[in-house]
Scaffold this active site. Structure first.
Site, PDB file in Angstrom:
ATOM      1  CB  THR A 170      -0.927   0.012   1.233  1.00 13.29           C
ATOM      2  OG1 THR A 170      -1.765  -1.146   1.201  1.00 13.29           O
ATOM      3  CG2 THR A 170      -1.790   1.251   1.260  1.00 13.29           C
ATOM      4  CD  GLN A 176      -5.413  -2.717   0.553  1.00  9.78           C
ATOM      5  OE1 GLN A 176      -5.503  -3.373  -0.479  1.00  9.78           O
ATOM      6  NE2 GLN A 176      -5.438  -3.273   1.756  1.00  9.78           N
ATOM      7  CG  ASP A 181      -6.127   2.150   1.734  1.00  6.52           C
ATOM      8  OD1 ASP A 181      -7.205   2.179   2.347  1.00  6.52           O
ATOM      9  OD2 ASP A 181      -5.255   1.298   1.947  1.00  6.52           O
ATOM     10  CG  ASP A 227     -10.485   1.210   5.193  1.00  6.87           C
ATOM     11  OD1 ASP A 227     -11.535   1.369   5.828  1.00  6.87           O
ATOM     12  OD2 ASP A 227      -9.943   0.094   5.042  1.00  6.87           O
ATOM     13  NE  ARG A 280     -12.417  -1.010   7.269  1.00 10.21           N
ATOM     14  CZ  ARG A 280     -12.321  -2.109   6.525  1.00 10.21           C
ATOM     15  NH1 ARG A 280     -12.981  -3.214   6.877  1.00 10.21           N
ATOM     16  NH2 ARG A 280     -11.578  -2.119   5.436  1.00 10.21           N
ATOM     17  CD1 TRP A 302      -5.756  -1.020   9.298  1.00  9.98           C
ATOM     18  CD2 TRP A 302      -4.744   0.969   9.293  1.00  9.98           C
ATOM     19  NE1 TRP A 302      -4.557  -1.169   8.618  1.00  9.98           N
ATOM     20  CE2 TRP A 302      -3.923   0.045   8.604  1.00  9.98           C
ATOM     21  CE3 TRP A 302      -4.323   2.291   9.414  1.00  9.98           C
ATOM     22  CZ2 TRP A 302      -2.698   0.410   8.042  1.00  9.98           C
ATOM     23  CZ3 TRP A 302      -3.110   2.656   8.844  1.00  9.98           C
ATOM     24  CH2 TRP A 302      -2.305   1.717   8.170  1.00  9.98           C
TER      25      TRP A 302
END
EC number: 3.1.1.11
Length: 374
Positions: free
Chosen positions: A133, A163, A186, A207, A275, A277
């Site tokens: 990532t 990601q 991401d 995310d 959330r 991580w």
């Protein structure tokens, strides 16, 4: 660590004045109206900053050859070693298909475009292609005192590619102003250190604002895009691993809304504010508009587990909009039910990331130190 870095990372007031003046020149050229918000309009330092004029870029980039360089990388190669003053790179309108990595040793770099949708840096790397990532990023910033203004950062990998980072910031005292940051999963990696985002648009699906930096986003538009089929969307995924760490994601006076085609999926996607991580994930959303598409629970578990439910820190304060109601929010221990104005004040830009150094005032960007009038 921050104190050890200060001597090499502190921008001089005069150098930042040059940045402000040139930024005003670009704003006038692109028709952008720049409103200055400071904690004290009579502040002598601010007045001196506004009096400096005639700043010029150190380098100009243009795809058509009308600048000194055709690529951003070539312009960055011209930044002096151990640079202590803003090195201003003006990037003319165009789509720049480059992968940029600004090393830790390259400090005080300033990138100014002609508009967040006119000057765009784009890439399409994703973890599906092999890299981690961290290494999928289109633009990665490691050098302190980085500033970006009027630029678009993009990763076009798509919702199925997992990601895929558009912008990663691993630099202390970074400022991102009037920029567009587009991706899917991401999108924006607020990796580490202090960073400030103002008047930006961030788009994504899963995310898409994540990391463990000390990140404050003011007056930003947070747009949830149409995800892949059967994919839930998460606005944030903060990555604090220990309770003593300072990291947090703070959204203040932002708008959290769906993209125009978000509801075209059948069955419709579910979207949450975030959330955990990491175990001590910490996110504060305050004085922001939350649209009705956000699930009533507000926050989601990590992969349907109990991970982080008791140790995370999620807070909401003075939010508005049909998705801001708290009566059906999660009942985790980590959700701050009694979050007060006094607690919220600790996460304002003036307290949380600016503290006694006043680096945001010295940079002379639009900025509100405390709670905002919304």
């Amino acid at each position: 660590m921050v104190k050890l870095l200060n001597s090499t990372r502190e921008l001089s007031i005069n150098a930042l004045s040059m940045l402000n003046s040139f930024g005003d020149m670009v704003a006038q050229a692109t028709g952008l109206n720049r409103k200055l918000l400071t904690t004290d309009s009579s502040d002598a330092t601010a007045r001196r900053l506004l009096q400096i004029s005639n700043a010029k870029p150190n380098a100009t980039v243009a795809l058509d050859g009308s600048g000194q360089y055709k690529t951003i990388k070539e312009a960055l190669d011209a930044v002096p070693k151990k640079n202590t003053e803003p090195f201003i790179i003006f990037i003319k309108a165009g789509v720049y298909k480059e992968y940029i990595d600004i090393p830790k040793s390259m400090t005080n770099v300033v990138l100014i475009g002609e508009g967040p949708t006119k000057t765009k840096i784009t890439g399409n790397k994703s973890v599906k292609d092999g890299p981690s990532t961290f290494h999928t990023t289109t633009v990665g910033v490691n050098g302190a005192n980085f500033v970006a203004k009027n630029i678009g950062f993009e990763n076009t990998a798509g919702p199925e590619k997992e990601q895929a980072v558009a912008l990663r910031v691993s630099a202390d005292k970074a400022i991102i102003y009037n920029c567009q940051i587009d991706g899917y999963q991401d999108t924006l990696y607020v990796h580490t250190y202090r960073q400030f985002y103002r008047d930006c648009t961030i788009t994504g699906t899963v995310d898409f604002i994540f990391g463990n930096g000390e990140a404050v986003l003011q007056n930003c538009k947070v747009i949830v895009r149409k995800p892949a089929q059967n994919q839930s969307c998460m606005v944030t995924a903060q990555g604090r691993t220990e309770p003593i760490q300072k990291g947090a994601i703070v959204l203040q006076n932002c708008e959290i809304k769906p993209d125009t085609d978000y509801f075209s999926l059948s069955p419709p996607s579910k979207t949450y504010l975030g959330r955990p991580w990491k175990e001590y994930s910490r996110t504060i959303i305050m004085q922001s508009y939350i649209d009705k598409f956000i699930e009533p629970e507000g926050w989601a578990p990590w992969n349907i587990t109990n991970f982080g439910r008791d140790t995370s820190y999620y807070a909401e304060y003075q939010n508005r909009g049909p998705g801001a109601a708290l009566d059906k929010r999660i009942t985790w221990k980590g959700f701050q039910k009694g979050f007060t104005g006094e607690a919220a004040q600790k996460f304002t830009a003036g307290v949380y990331i600016n503290n006694d150094e006043n680096w945001l005032q010295k940079a002379n960007v639009p900025y509100e130190a405390g709670m905002m009038k919304v």
